[in-house]
Design a protein around this motif. Sequence first.
Motif, short mmCIF file in Angstrom:
data_model
loop_
_atom_site.label_atom_id
_atom_site.label_comp_id
_atom_site.label_asym_id
_atom_site.label_seq_id
_atom_site.Cartn_x
_atom_site.Cartn_y
_atom_site.Cartn_z
N ASN A 81 -47.05 -22.94 44.77
CA ASN A 81 -46.10 -22.24 45.63
C ASN A 81 -44.67 -22.72 45.32
OD1 ASN A 81 -44.57 -21.17 47.69
ND2 ASN A 81 -46.11 -21.57 49.27
N ASP A 82 -43.95 -21.93 44.53
CA ASP A 82 -42.59 -22.31 44.10
C ASP A 82 -41.57 -22.34 45.23
OD1 ASP A 82 -43.49 -22.52 41.49
OD2 ASP A 82 -42.92 -20.48 40.97
N SER A 83 -41.91 -21.80 46.40
CA SER A 83 -40.94 -21.76 47.50
C SER A 83 -40.91 -23.06 48.31
CB SER A 83 -41.24 -20.58 48.43
OG SER A 83 -42.43 -20.81 49.15
N LEU A 84 -41.81 -23.99 48.02
CA LEU A 84 -41.88 -25.23 48.80
C LEU A 84 -40.95 -26.31 48.24
CD1 LEU A 84 -45.73 -25.46 49.32
CD2 LEU A 84 -44.00 -24.77 50.99
N PRO A 85 -40.37 -27.11 49.12
CA PRO A 85 -39.57 -28.24 48.64
C PRO A 85 -40.46 -29.25 47.92
CG PRO A 85 -39.24 -27.89 51.01
CD PRO A 85 -40.36 -27.01 50.58
N PRO A 86 -39.96 -29.86 46.85
CA PRO A 86 -40.76 -30.84 46.10
C PRO A 86 -41.31 -31.97 46.98
CG PRO A 86 -38.81 -30.27 44.85
CD PRO A 86 -38.66 -29.61 46.20
N ALA A 87 -40.55 -32.40 47.96
CA ALA A 87 -41.02 -33.48 48.84
C ALA A 87 -42.31 -33.09 49.56
CB ALA A 87 -39.94 -33.86 49.86
N ALA A 88 -42.43 -31.83 49.94
CA ALA A 88 -43.61 -31.37 50.67
C ALA A 88 -44.83 -31.22 49.76
CB ALA A 88 -43.32 -30.04 51.36
N VAL A 89 -44.60 -30.94 48.49
CA VAL A 89 -45.70 -30.78 47.53
C VAL A 89 -46.22 -32.15 47.07
CG1 VAL A 89 -46.36 -29.83 45.28
CG2 VAL A 89 -44.84 -28.54 46.79
N GLY A 90 -45.33 -33.12 47.02
CA GLY A 90 -45.73 -34.48 46.66
C GLY A 90 -46.51 -34.53 45.35
N ASP A 91 -47.65 -35.22 45.39
CA ASP A 91 -48.47 -35.42 44.19
C ASP A 91 -49.62 -34.42 44.06
OD1 ASP A 91 -46.98 -37.63 43.39
OD2 ASP A 91 -48.24 -39.04 44.49
N MET A 92 -49.49 -33.25 44.66
CA MET A 92 -50.58 -32.28 44.65
C MET A 92 -50.99 -31.85 43.23
SD MET A 92 -52.05 -31.78 47.48
CE MET A 92 -52.99 -30.34 47.02
N ASP A 93 -50.12 -32.01 42.27
CA ASP A 93 -50.50 -31.68 40.90
C ASP A 93 -51.65 -32.57 40.43
OD1 ASP A 93 -49.96 -29.88 38.69
OD2 ASP A 93 -49.37 -31.70 37.59
N ARG A 94 -51.77 -33.78 40.99
CA ARG A 94 -52.89 -34.66 40.66
C ARG A 94 -54.22 -34.02 41.07
NH1 ARG A 94 -51.87 -40.03 43.47
NH2 ARG A 94 -54.10 -40.24 43.08
N VAL A 95 -54.22 -33.28 42.18
CA VAL A 95 -55.44 -32.60 42.63
C VAL A 95 -55.82 -31.51 41.62
CG1 VAL A 95 -56.45 -31.19 44.47
CG2 VAL A 95 -54.97 -33.13 45.05
N ARG A 96 -54.83 -30.75 41.18
CA ARG A 96 -55.09 -29.72 40.17
C ARG A 96 -55.67 -30.34 38.90
NH1 ARG A 96 -52.97 -28.46 35.74
NH2 ARG A 96 -51.12 -29.73 36.05
N ARG A 97 -55.05 -31.42 38.43
CA ARG A 97 -55.52 -32.10 37.21
C ARG A 97 -56.92 -32.69 37.40
NH1 ARG A 97 -50.32 -34.33 37.40
NH2 ARG A 97 -51.25 -36.40 37.65
N PHE A 98 -57.20 -33.22 38.58
CA PHE A 98 -58.52 -33.75 38.89
C PHE A 98 -59.57 -32.63 38.76
CE2 PHE A 98 -61.88 -34.58 42.05
CZ PHE A 98 -62.33 -35.82 41.63
N GLY A 99 -59.24 -31.46 39.26
CA GLY A 99 -60.14 -30.32 39.14
C GLY A 99 -60.38 -29.93 37.70
N GLU A 100 -59.32 -29.90 36.91
CA GLU A 100 -59.46 -29.56 35.49
C GLU A 100 -60.33 -30.58 34.76
OE1 GLU A 100 -55.17 -27.32 34.78
OE2 GLU A 100 -55.36 -29.44 34.26
N ALA A 101 -60.08 -31.85 35.03
CA ALA A 101 -60.80 -32.92 34.34
C ALA A 101 -62.28 -32.96 34.70
CB ALA A 101 -60.15 -34.27 34.63
N ASN A 102 -62.62 -32.52 35.91
CA ASN A 102 -64.00 -32.64 36.39
C ASN A 102 -64.75 -31.32 36.46
OD1 ASN A 102 -64.42 -35.59 37.20
ND2 ASN A 102 -62.39 -35.10 37.99
#
Length: 159
Positions: A81-102
């Motif tokens: 969601n590109d409309s969210l401030p980076p502070a609110a998204v935090g480290d959520m990209d780690r969740v995406r990468r975890f899904g890809e890796a597993n």
Amino acid sequence: MTQHDHAVWEEAVLAARERARTRQALMVERFGLSGDVRYDWTLDDARIAWSRGGEVFLTGRITMIGSVSLTQGTWLWSWANDSLPPAAVGDMDRVRRFGEANGFPVLPWPGFDAHPGLVAEARMVAASVLDAEGLWADTVEDTQVHFLLHDLTPPAPAA
């Protein structure tokens, strides 16, 4: 991306569910987050505060996991969601990468049909991956927003 193994996903969900259940109960009990509690959150600085009788008794940092459009019945991950401030998204990209890796496709898909069971599983796995203290949700207009809670602390006493 690793091939999806549903049995492995189920194991990950079961472990995350137990972890979330334990932490959630502890958080609610420890901080008294039931009854006449009010809360306010802001995405701009990714903060949440709970109050009782007009006095703030707990603050914390939030990470937005994602949102459900109640009119469309769809889930959108915060990392997509590109409309969210980076502070609110935090480290959520780690969740995406975890899904890809597993091989857990629901985690790297930007969105999906918001079946309540699948949303709950995704939330709990995200909480586990990012070691959240708890989960929180709110509804704003036609959108249900889901958060991870971190760094919960009573405010410092006034000097």
